[in-house]
Design a protein around this motif. Structure first.
Motif, PDB file in Angstrom:
ATOM      1  N   GLY A   1      57.784 -23.822  27.737  1.00  0.00           N
ATOM      2  CA  GLY A   1      56.744 -23.900  28.875  1.00  0.00           C
ATOM      3  C   GLY A   1      57.089 -23.300  29.865  1.00  0.00           C
ATOM      4  N   SER A   2      57.582 -21.819  29.958  1.00  0.00           N
ATOM      5  CA  SER A   2      58.018 -21.132  30.931  1.00  0.00           C
ATOM      6  C   SER A   2      57.284 -19.962  31.433  1.00  0.00           C
ATOM      7  N   SER A   3      56.125 -19.893  31.133  1.00  0.00           N
ATOM      8  CA  SER A   3      55.250 -18.760  31.643  1.00  0.00           C
ATOM      9  C   SER A   3      54.567 -19.359  32.845  1.00  0.00           C
ATOM     10  N   SER A   4      54.807 -20.352  33.435  1.00  0.00           N
ATOM     11  CA  SER A   4      54.229 -20.779  34.872  1.00  0.00           C
ATOM     12  C   SER A   4      55.317 -22.071  35.284  1.00  0.00           C
ATOM     13  N   GLY A   5      54.787 -22.312  36.360  1.00  0.00           N
ATOM     14  CA  GLY A   5      55.191 -23.557  37.280  1.00  0.00           C
ATOM     15  C   GLY A   5      56.690 -23.767  37.060  1.00  0.00           C
ATOM     16  N   LEU A   6      57.165 -24.796  36.885  1.00  0.00           N
ATOM     17  CA  LEU A   6      58.520 -25.388  36.675  1.00  0.00           C
ATOM     18  C   LEU A   6      59.377 -24.377  35.719  1.00  0.00           C
TER      19      LEU A   6
ATOM     20  N   GLU B   1      50.340 -15.182  25.594  1.00  0.00           N
ATOM     21  CA  GLU B   1      51.343 -14.377  25.514  1.00  0.00           C
ATOM     22  C   GLU B   1      51.265 -13.313  26.582  1.00  0.00           C
ATOM     23  N   ASP B   2      49.943 -12.976  27.327  1.00  0.00           N
ATOM     24  CA  ASP B   2      49.956 -12.333  28.431  1.00  0.00           C
ATOM     25  C   ASP B   2      50.782 -12.776  29.804  1.00  0.00           C
TER      26      ASP B   2
ATOM     27  N   ALA C   1      58.363 -12.436  31.790  1.00  0.00           N
ATOM     28  CA  ALA C   1      59.541 -11.967  30.949  1.00  0.00           C
ATOM     29  C   ALA C   1      59.743 -10.706  31.701  1.00  0.00           C
ATOM     30  N   GLU C   2      58.867  -9.905  31.812  1.00  0.00           N
ATOM     31  CA  GLU C   2      58.939  -8.353  32.462  1.00  0.00           C
ATOM     32  C   GLU C   2      59.604  -8.691  33.982  1.00  0.00           C
TER      33      GLU C   2
ATOM     34  N   VAL D   1      65.138 -11.216  27.955  1.00  0.00           N
ATOM     35  CA  VAL D   1      65.408 -10.518  26.465  1.00  0.00           C
ATOM     36  C   VAL D   1      64.542 -10.761  25.323  1.00  0.00           C
ATOM     37  N   ALA D   2      63.473 -11.635  25.359  1.00  0.00           N
ATOM     38  CA  ALA D   2      62.436 -11.785  24.395  1.00  0.00           C
ATOM     39  C   ALA D   2      61.575 -12.781  25.109  1.00  0.00           C
ATOM     40  N   VAL D   3      60.681 -12.689  24.379  1.00  0.00           N
ATOM     41  CA  VAL D   3      59.239 -13.750  24.459  1.00  0.00           C
ATOM     42  C   VAL D   3      58.936 -14.367  23.182  1.00  0.00           C
TER      43      VAL D   3
END
Length: 259
Positions: free
Chosen positions: A14-19, A41-42, A48-49, A54-56
């Motif tokens: 759950g690391s695409s936003s927030g905490l 994914e977006d 990640a960028e 190192v990976a998504v």
């Protein structure tokens, strides 16, 4: 300060936003090889960028198939941060048994899926970190959101059980328990409801009053995502070798306890 995370591979769910995003940013800045996870994914690829991950890994951890896909992409992980989860604002009258089951699936069983897929490798290699993102509501629940409160308590409990299971393996299991944290959605909510509560007009006034009325604590404000990330980064590294089965509260003193 160098937390000695260079070369350690970390998956933050759950690391695409927030905490979760804040945690990935700090771990990456400390030299960890970070795997960003999300269902969108977006958003995940953008984070990640930004941090040089190192990976998504894309997948719904509430399903075995999603967990399999994420574990396959993550590879040999040294640090697992179980952050992904969900909550709503339902009370006892509206939280049906189906809602309870779904909440447990998303907030508890998803963690178990990742533990069972990634921790055996840590044991074989003789080093690892498993960190659950819990919360003060696990020990000091509110009358509302009973299903969410209970799911946090389960996260705390499983972390201690896992710590006992991992005795003498070089792998530790701990919990970081945030208080009320000022993510974007919380700031928007507080700003919107401030007039009806008479909290003032400036953000400084609103935050101070909202903290007083909603989450009384010794600091007088809401926490910041970076402060949770700092606690995770400490537990993730060798300076926390002697810490296992513990709950590190980062809540400004909201939970009143002598332990």
């Amino acid at each position: 300060m160098d937390l000695r995370l260079t070369g350690r591979r970390a998956l933050v769910t759950g690391s695409s936003s927030g905490l979760g995003e804040a945690i990935t940013r700090l771990l990456a800045a400390e030299g960890a090889e970070v795997v960003v996870h999300g269902r969108n994914e977006d958003r995940a690829r953008k984070v990640a960028e930004d941090i040089g991950a190192v990976a998504v890994a894309i997948g719904d951890l509430a399903t075995d198939e999603g967990a399999d896909a994420v574990a396959a992409t993550a590879g040999e992980v040294d640090i697992l941060v179980n952050n992904a989860g969900a909550y709503d604002h339902l009370g006892w009258a509206d939280a049906t048994p189906e809602v309870w089951v779904r909440t447990y699936e998303v907030n508890v069983v998803s963690c178990v899926r990742m533990i069972q897929r990634l921790v055996p490798g840590m044991r074989e290699r003789g080093w690892g970190r498993v960190i659950q993102i819990g919360g003060g509501l696990a020990s000091q629940p509110m009358p509302t959101q009973p299903h969410y409160n209970a799911s946090l308590a389960a996260r705390h409990n499983l972390a201690v059980s896992l710590a006992r299971e991992l005795k003498d393996t070089g792998v530790t299991s701990n919990v970081v328990a945030p208080g009320a944290i000022l993510v974007d959605s919380v700031e928007r909510l507080l700003t919107r409801i401030a007039p009806e509560h008479g909290w003032g007009e400036s953000w400084e006034e609103i935050e101070r009053a909202a903290a007083r009325d909603f989450v009384p604590n010794d600091i007088g404000r809401f926490g910041r995502p970076e402060e949770i990330a700092g606690a995770v980064a400490y537990l993730a590294g060798p300076y926390a070798d002697y810490v296992s089965g513990a709950t590190l509260r980062v809540d400004g003193g909201t939970v009143r306890s002598v332990t």
